[in-house]
Design a protein around this motif. Structure first.
Motif, PDB file in Angstrom:
ATOM      1  N   LYS A 140       3.882   1.498  -1.115  1.00  0.00           N
ATOM      2  CA  LYS A 140       4.558   1.844  -2.389  1.00  0.00           C
ATOM      3  C   LYS A 140       3.795   2.347  -3.281  1.00  0.00           C
ATOM      4  CE  LYS A 140       7.921  -2.119  -3.085  1.00  0.00           C
ATOM      5  NZ  LYS A 140       8.135  -3.353  -3.416  1.00  0.00           N
ATOM      6  N   LYS A 141       2.354   1.766  -3.368  1.00  0.00           N
ATOM      7  CA  LYS A 141       1.380   2.340  -4.152  1.00  0.00           C
ATOM      8  C   LYS A 141       1.305   3.800  -4.052  1.00  0.00           C
ATOM      9  CE  LYS A 141      -1.404  -1.114  -6.316  1.00  0.00           C
ATOM     10  NZ  LYS A 141      -2.656  -2.113  -6.082  1.00  0.00           N
ATOM     11  N   GLN A 142       1.090   4.194  -2.879  1.00  0.00           N
ATOM     12  CA  GLN A 142       0.957   5.527  -2.530  1.00  0.00           C
ATOM     13  C   GLN A 142       1.999   6.678  -2.984  1.00  0.00           C
ATOM     14  OE1 GLN A 142      -2.063   5.579  -1.708  1.00  0.00           O
ATOM     15  NE2 GLN A 142      -2.532   7.242  -0.634  1.00  0.00           N
ATOM     16  N   GLN A 143       3.109   6.008  -2.791  1.00  0.00           N
ATOM     17  CA  GLN A 143       4.461   6.651  -3.168  1.00  0.00           C
ATOM     18  C   GLN A 143       4.299   6.925  -4.456  1.00  0.00           C
ATOM     19  OE1 GLN A 143       7.792   4.354  -1.667  1.00  0.00           O
ATOM     20  NE2 GLN A 143       7.625   5.461   0.318  1.00  0.00           N
ATOM     21  N   ALA A 144       4.080   5.759  -5.372  1.00  0.00           N
ATOM     22  CA  ALA A 144       4.109   6.035  -6.973  1.00  0.00           C
ATOM     23  C   ALA A 144       2.888   6.901  -7.134  1.00  0.00           C
ATOM     24  CB  ALA A 144       3.548   4.517  -7.398  1.00  0.00           C
ATOM     25  N   LYS A 145       1.770   6.849  -6.464  1.00  0.00           N
ATOM     26  CA  LYS A 145       0.790   7.872  -6.767  1.00  0.00           C
ATOM     27  C   LYS A 145       1.411   9.373  -6.734  1.00  0.00           C
ATOM     28  CE  LYS A 145      -4.089   6.143  -6.127  1.00  0.00           C
ATOM     29  NZ  LYS A 145      -4.615   5.792  -5.247  1.00  0.00           N
ATOM     30  N   GLU A 146       2.123   9.493  -5.457  1.00  0.00           N
ATOM     31  CA  GLU A 146       2.490  10.821  -5.082  1.00  0.00           C
ATOM     32  C   GLU A 146       3.621  11.383  -6.110  1.00  0.00           C
ATOM     33  OE1 GLU A 146       4.042  11.184  -1.382  1.00  0.00           O
ATOM     34  OE2 GLU A 146       2.137  10.622  -0.326  1.00  0.00           O
TER      35      GLU A 146
ATOM     36  N   LYS B 259       3.352  15.061 -12.992  1.00  0.00           N
ATOM     37  CA  LYS B 259       2.303  15.843 -13.615  1.00  0.00           C
ATOM     38  C   LYS B 259       2.366  17.126 -13.435  1.00  0.00           C
ATOM     39  CE  LYS B 259      -2.485  14.976 -14.572  1.00  0.00           C
ATOM     40  NZ  LYS B 259      -3.826  14.611 -13.854  1.00  0.00           N
TER      41      LYS B 259
ATOM     42  N   PHE C 152       4.010  10.266  -9.398  1.00  0.00           N
ATOM     43  CA  PHE C 152       2.994  10.495 -10.566  1.00  0.00           C
ATOM     44  C   PHE C 152       2.403  11.959 -10.556  1.00  0.00           C
ATOM     45  CE2 PHE C 152      -1.153  10.104 -13.078  1.00  0.00           C
ATOM     46  CZ  PHE C 152      -0.394  10.246 -14.210  1.00  0.00           C
ATOM     47  N   ALA C 153       1.855  12.407  -9.352  1.00  0.00           N
ATOM     48  CA  ALA C 153       1.000  13.442  -9.070  1.00  0.00           C
ATOM     49  C   ALA C 153       2.224  14.677  -9.407  1.00  0.00           C
ATOM     50  CB  ALA C 153       0.622  13.685  -7.762  1.00  0.00           C
ATOM     51  N   GLU C 154       3.537  14.585  -8.798  1.00  0.00           N
ATOM     52  CA  GLU C 154       4.559  15.432  -8.749  1.00  0.00           C
ATOM     53  C   GLU C 154       5.070  15.731 -10.381  1.00  0.00           C
ATOM     54  OE1 GLU C 154       6.341  17.182  -6.318  1.00  0.00           O
ATOM     55  OE2 GLU C 154       4.487  16.913  -5.133  1.00  0.00           O
TER      56      GLU C 154
ATOM     57  N   TYR D 254       0.905  -1.318  -0.079  1.00  0.00           N
ATOM     58  CA  TYR D 254      -0.156   0.104  -0.077  1.00  0.00           C
ATOM     59  C   TYR D 254       0.591   1.147   0.171  1.00  0.00           C
ATOM     60  CZ  TYR D 254      -3.259   3.616   2.041  1.00  0.00           C
ATOM     61  OH  TYR D 254      -3.961   4.700   2.001  1.00  0.00           O
TER      62      TYR D 254
END
Lengths: 169, 141
Positions: free
Chosen positions: B94-100, B106, B102-104, B92
Motif C-alpha cells: 500500500k505504502k509503495q503504491q501511495a509513493k508511486e 508530482k 505521489f510521484a506520478e 508495504y
C-alpha cells in the motif's frame, strides 16, 4: 500407541516407579513430581518403547537414572546444607519413633544406605523383582547385585539391632 | 514352626542367596505373632517391606497435557508469524503504491507548472509588445 493403550501398559507399575523415586529422593512431593515427569517422558517416547521387551524394566532404569541425576544436581547446587539438616533431623526423629513406629525406623535406615544399595533392596525386598530384572534395571551383573543386596540387608539389621537395643535399654 | 529351618533361611537371606519364593515364605512367617525374642528384629524388617508395598502414587497421572500444549502453541505461533508477514507485506505494498501515486502526481504537476511558465513567458512578450504599442500610439499628445 494411543493414550489409552499407553496408560494400559504403564499404569500397572506407576506405584513401583513412585516408590523407587521416593526411596531415592525421600520427600513425597519430590517423588510425586519425579513420577509425573517420568511418565511424561515415557509418553514422549511412546513409539520407541512400544517395541521394548519390558517397558517396566526400561521405566525403572529411567527412574533410577533420573533420581540419581536429581540428587547429583541437588548436591552440585549447594543444597547439601538442606541435606545435612535432614540427616540431623532424622536422628532425633529416629529416637522419637523407635518405640512407637518400627516401620518408620526401617525406612529411615534404608534411606541411609548408599544409593546403589537402596535401589537394589527396594527392588528386591519390596517390589520382589527377580535377579535378572534387577540386573537389567540397575545395569550391573548378578554377582555385584547380590553383594550389594547382602551388604544392604546386613547393614539394616545391624542398625536395627542397635537402635532397638538402645530403645529397650 | 520349625525355627531352625527359618534361621538357616535367614542366614541365606542375609547372604542374598534366597529365592523369591523363600523370601515370600519368610515374609509370611514373620507376619504371625509368636516370634522368638531373638528374631523380633526380622519381624520389624519383613513387616516394613510388606507395608511399604502399599504405598501408592495418589495424584492422577497426567500424561499428554503439556506435550499437546506445546504442539498447539507451535502451530499457533507459526500461524501468527505467517499472518503478520502477510499483513506487513500488504501494508508495504500500500505504502509503495501511495509513493508511486505521489510521484506520478508530482510529475504531472511539474509538467503543468512548466507549461504554465512557458505561457507566462508568452505573456511577458505580449506585455512588452503592449508597452511599445502604447508608447507609439499614446505618447504624442
Amino acid at each position: 500407541m494411543t493414550q489409552k493403550e499407553f496408560l494400559l501398559n504403564v499404569l500397572p507399575f506407576k506405584d513401583k516407579v513412585y516408590r523407587l523415586a521416593k526411596r531415592l529422593l525421600v520427600s513425597t512431593d519430590e517423588a510425586e513430581d519425579a513420577t509425573q515427569e517420568l511418565f511424561m517422558k515415557l509418553w514422549n517416547k511412546k513409539e520407541e518403547i512400544s517395541s521394548l521387551r519390558s517397558i517396566e524394566a526400561y521405566a525403572m532404569t529411567m527412574t533410577k537414572n533420573f533420581c540419581l541425576d536429581r540428587l547429583k544436581s541437588k548436591q552440585a547446587s549447594n543444597l547439601t546444607l538442606v541435606h545435612s539438616n535432614y540427616i540431623s533431623n532424622d536422628i532425633s526423629l529416629d529416637k522419637k519413633l523407635e518405640i512407637e513406629n518400627s516401620v518408620q525406623i526401617v525406612r529411615k535406615l534404608m534411606d541411609k544406605l548408599p544409593e546403589q544399595q537402596r535401589i537394589i533392596i527396594q527392588l528386591r525386598d519390596i517390589e520382589e523383582y527377580d535377579y535378572d530384572e534387577i540386573c537389567e534395571i540397575v545395569e550391573m551383573n548378578q554377582t555385584a547385585v547380590r553383594v550389594a543386596l547382602s551388604r544392604a540387608r546386613k547393614t539394616i539389621r545391624e542398625q536395627l539391632l542397635k537402635t532397638h537395643a538402645y530403645g529397650l535399654g | 514352626m520349625d525355627w531352625d529351618k527359618i534361621e538357616i533361611l535367614l542366614e541365606k537371606y542375609e547372604n542374598a542367596a534366597t529365592t523369591l519364593a523363600e523370601e515370600q515364605l519368610l515374609k509370611s512367617v514373620f507376619e504371625k505373632e509368636d516370634i522368638p525374642i531373638h528374631l523380633q528384629s526380622y519381624k520389624i524388617l519383613f513387616n516394613t517391606f510388606t507395608a511399604s508395598k502399599n504405598e501408592l502414587f495418589k495424584p492422577e497421572l497426567k500424561v499428554n497435557k503439556s506435550t499437546f500444549n506445546w504442539r498447539y502453541l507451535s502451530i499457533a505461533a507459526s500461524i501468527l508469524v505467517l499472518f503478520s508477514i502477510s499483513i506487513g507485506y500488504q501494508q508495504y505494498e500500500k505504502k509503495q503504491q501511495a509513493k508511486e501515486a505521489f510521484a506520478e502526481t508530482k510529475k504531472a504537476l511539474d509538467m503543468l507548472s512548466q507549461n504554465m511558465n512557458k505561457g507566462n513567458l508568452a505573456f511577458v512578450q505580449l506585455k512588452e509588445y503592449q508597452y511599445t504599442t502604447d508608447k507609439i500610439f499614446n505618447s504624442p499628445k
